[in-house]
Design a protein around this motif. Sequence first.
Motif: not given
Length: 388
Positions: A83-92
């Motif tokens: 799936f499309k890459p993402f990072n979870n910095k600052g979020r659950s």
Amino acid sequence: LEMGPRGLALFFWAALSPACADVYFREQFLDGAKWKNRWINSQYKSDYGKFRLTAGKFYGNAVRDKGLQTTENSKFYAISSRFKPFNNKGRSLVIQYTVKHEQKIDCGGGYVKVFSSNLDQKNMSGDSQYYIMFGPDICGSETKKVHVILNYKSKPHPIKKQIRCKVDGFTHLYTLILRPDQTYEVKIDNEIVESGNLEDDWDFLPPRKINHPSAKKPKDWDDIPQIDDPNDVKPEDWDEPEYILDTSAEKPEDWDNATNGEWYPPMIKNPLYRGEWKPRKIDNPNYKGIWPYPQIENPNYSPDFNIYSYENISIIGLDLWQVRAGTIFDNFLITDNEEFAEDFGDQTWGETKDPEEKMNIKQTEEEKERERAKEEKKQKEPEKDKSK
């Protein structure tokens, strides 16, 4: 109003999706064979087990309960979806899916792995580095646990707590939540089964405090909780030999002293032997407890407030070994919204779990009835033979 799988999916998400939730990945297998375009089988080994799309032998809804099922016994399985890459910095970060061991698995994994975008899916294997490994693992009577293994600085770190998984043959919902405040939750069937702080429940960092290197326990500190009773006396009849001659034994008639030597009765265990005498234990009146080692700040400790965070999250996979196949994986979800994940669980697993159990009960009763009919038929056959 009849609705096909595609229409059902659109209706479902229109009703459920809140504007505040970022949904990075979801998979319910509502469009039939098209799942094969989204999921890539690893070619790292030539003999991986095969998956098929099915709702299983019993289910709550014939369409919504379809998922990927392992089909071959004593096989490794390796499949993944990008799936499309993402990072979870600052979020659950919320990872959720359902597992049904309808074969009542004896030994095998039911967990998922989450990878970065640089994974070569066609070469995914047990050696592939992952970010997160989460879900149930069962093997015999010893292993019935939920894995929560988190990668930190390129090393996998298992949770220090023991979390028991579900072991029946029904569908169960597994949820892992990692938060920016470094707390976490593990839920099964939308109920919290474990929670805490990442730093406390994993060995990511050195301890905040350590024992003072120059501190020594005082010489008069008594940390022995029990001592021998000085007033206890060994009974006079205590001492008995461990083995005694068997006085009931008789010399064999064919015994030849010249050949075999002089005959002696064999030794047997003495029923009066009680072992070495030891005085009974009593509470030590001078016991002070365990000496509290003085603690100092660990100079090697440095806090890290980004343990929970991962970059380029982009792949979810099943990398498993199963002795007895038949597990069904469904309702995959990766999101940043805990409330949305809980609602999603309620409106998928939550709506079909009761009908699933009812179907299973009905099938079990029908099977028992068939067995009773077979047994009655067998009992009547000898009676027919006698009447001829």
